[in-house]
Design an enzyme around this catalytic site. Structure first.
Site, PDB file in Angstrom:
ATOM      1  N   THR A  22     -26.307  31.258  71.243  1.00 21.47           N
ATOM      2  CA  THR A  22     -26.883  30.456  72.321  1.00 21.47           C
ATOM      3  C   THR A  22     -26.289  29.058  72.395  1.00 21.47           C
ATOM      4  O   THR A  22     -25.905  28.484  71.360  1.00 21.47           O
ATOM      5  CB  THR A  22     -28.410  30.338  72.119  1.00 21.47           C
ATOM      6  OG1 THR A  22     -28.938  29.372  73.039  1.00 21.47           O
ATOM      7  CG2 THR A  22     -28.760  29.891  70.714  1.00 21.47           C
ATOM      8  N   TYR A  36     -35.228  27.457  67.552  1.00 18.46           N
ATOM      9  CA  TYR A  36     -34.537  28.613  68.152  1.00 18.46           C
ATOM     10  C   TYR A  36     -33.028  28.489  67.932  1.00 18.46           C
ATOM     11  O   TYR A  36     -32.385  29.400  67.397  1.00 18.46           O
ATOM     12  CB  TYR A  36     -34.870  28.695  69.652  1.00 18.46           C
ATOM     13  CG  TYR A  36     -33.993  29.644  70.413  1.00 18.46           C
ATOM     14  CD1 TYR A  36     -34.007  31.007  70.120  1.00 18.46           C
ATOM     15  CD2 TYR A  36     -33.137  29.185  71.416  1.00 18.46           C
ATOM     16  CE1 TYR A  36     -33.176  31.875  70.816  1.00 18.46           C
ATOM     17  CE2 TYR A  36     -32.320  30.055  72.105  1.00 18.46           C
ATOM     18  CZ  TYR A  36     -32.330  31.391  71.803  1.00 18.46           C
ATOM     19  OH  TYR A  36     -31.506  32.252  72.484  1.00 18.46           O
TER      20      TYR A  36
END
Ligand code: UDP
Length: 324
Positions: free
Chosen positions: A117, A141
């Site tokens: 990501t 995250y």
């Protein structure tokens, strides 16, 4: 190739499973259906309902599967949620992926494509962000995914595992039956905005109007799921030649929250009911990809712009299916 797709009942996993099938691969989807939906798994792709972070549960699947490669999509994916319960992200995304990798090595699965990501970069020092940009995540995250990238470096160096870490910017849009969930759990901007238009959800909250951007709202690089799926098929091929790939997947163009709301109005013909709210913790102001490496290494070029992304997401929400 025989390919295992974890998270194959999820948004990007199911779209990629279909693209891999269409490219001639022999695909098996694995998903615990905690977030995914069995009806998203493409026709012709068997679904194994299994928690891929559970070594004992994985064993029979890998023993029988004789897989050449694994594409690993299964994960927790929400920045805001990760700020509330970081431990869940480190358990599922980092520790869980270590369990999966250990099992794959035990069964001689030598190629791994990983859903990483843009959140691994944190607050950008320069824009657009290239792959050499420092990685200092501003939320758990992103940290949970960066830790996995680091594991993959070592597993390549010490165990010969070939891997591609694909750093997604903002995945969006829909293709065929493969779209983002449209329910109360959804947190992503485009589906939440579309649901606000249909009154399926309350007015959209715009998280921050005082960011250092031209209109004060956050800027993101939205990338169509069909373009992402194409990049994964190419990444799997690239692992024939390359040992370790790290590539951004984005359009190389940024859109602010207000620009996305304008696109939603153009597509639906209706304004998005919304309220201006404080910033959401963990959000960087601007995330825009340099997609040059993906172009060079994967031979990939995204072809779908923001209006196409929003249009396909709208078709999926209202008709259950988007153009192929
Ligand atoms: N956003 C917003 N309201 C929402 C959801 C998202 O203003 O209900 C903003 C969010 O702050 C970010 C952008 O939209 O700047 C994209 O957020 P999303 O959650 O879709 O993806 P992320 O960038 O967190 O991966």
């Amino acid at each position: 190739m025989r390919v295992l797709v974890t998270g194959g009942a999820g948004f990007i996993g199911s779209a990629t499973a279909a693209a891999l099938r269409d490219a001639g691969h022999d695909v098996v989807a694995a998903d615990d259906l905690s977030r995914g939906r069995a009806d998203m798994v493409p026709d012709g792709v068997p679904l194994e309902v299994v928690d891929v972070t559970d070594a004992a549960a994985l064993e029979p699947l890998l023993a029988a599967g004789r897989f050449d490669a694994c594409l690993h999509f299964a994960a927790l994916i929400e920045v805001g949620d990760s700020m509330e319960r970081p431990e869940a992200y480190f358990r599922t995304n980092t520790a869980g992926t270590a369990v999966l990798l250990e099992a794959l090595l035990r069964h001689d699965v030598g190629r791994f494509v990983f859903s990483s990501t843009a959140a691994t970069y944190g607050e950008p020092e320069r824009t657009p962000i290239d792959e050499e940009h420092p990685q200092r995540p501003t939320n758990p995250y992103g940290e949970s995914k960066l830790m996995t990238e680091r594991m993959l470096d070592w597993l390549h160096a010490r165990r010969g595992l070939r891997s591609a870490s694909l750093r997604y910017f903002n995945a969006a849009g829909a293709v065929g039956r493969h779209g983002e969930r449209a329910d109360d759990h959804q947190t992503h901007l485009i589906p939440v905005a579309l649901m606000a238009v249909t009154s399926a959800r309350p007015p959209l909250k715009v998280f921050g109007t005082d960011w250092p951007t031209p209109d004060g709202t956050c800027i993101r690089d939205y990338i169509h799921v069909a373009d992402l799926a194409d990049a994964h098929v190419r990444a799997l091929d690239a692992l024939e030649r390359e040992g370790l790939v790290r590539a951004n997947l984005g359009n190389g163009r940024g859109s602010s929250v207000r620009e996305v709301l304008d696109a939603v109005e153009r597509v639906t013909g209706r304004p998005v009911p919304h309220t201006d709210e404080p910033r959401r913790p963990g959000d960087p102001a601007v995330l825009i990809a340099s997609a040059d490496r993906a172009r060079d290494v994967l031979g990939w070029a995204p072809t779908r712009d923001l209006d196409r992304i929003v249009g396909d997401a709208w078709a999926h929400l209202t008709e259950g299916v988007a153009p192929a």
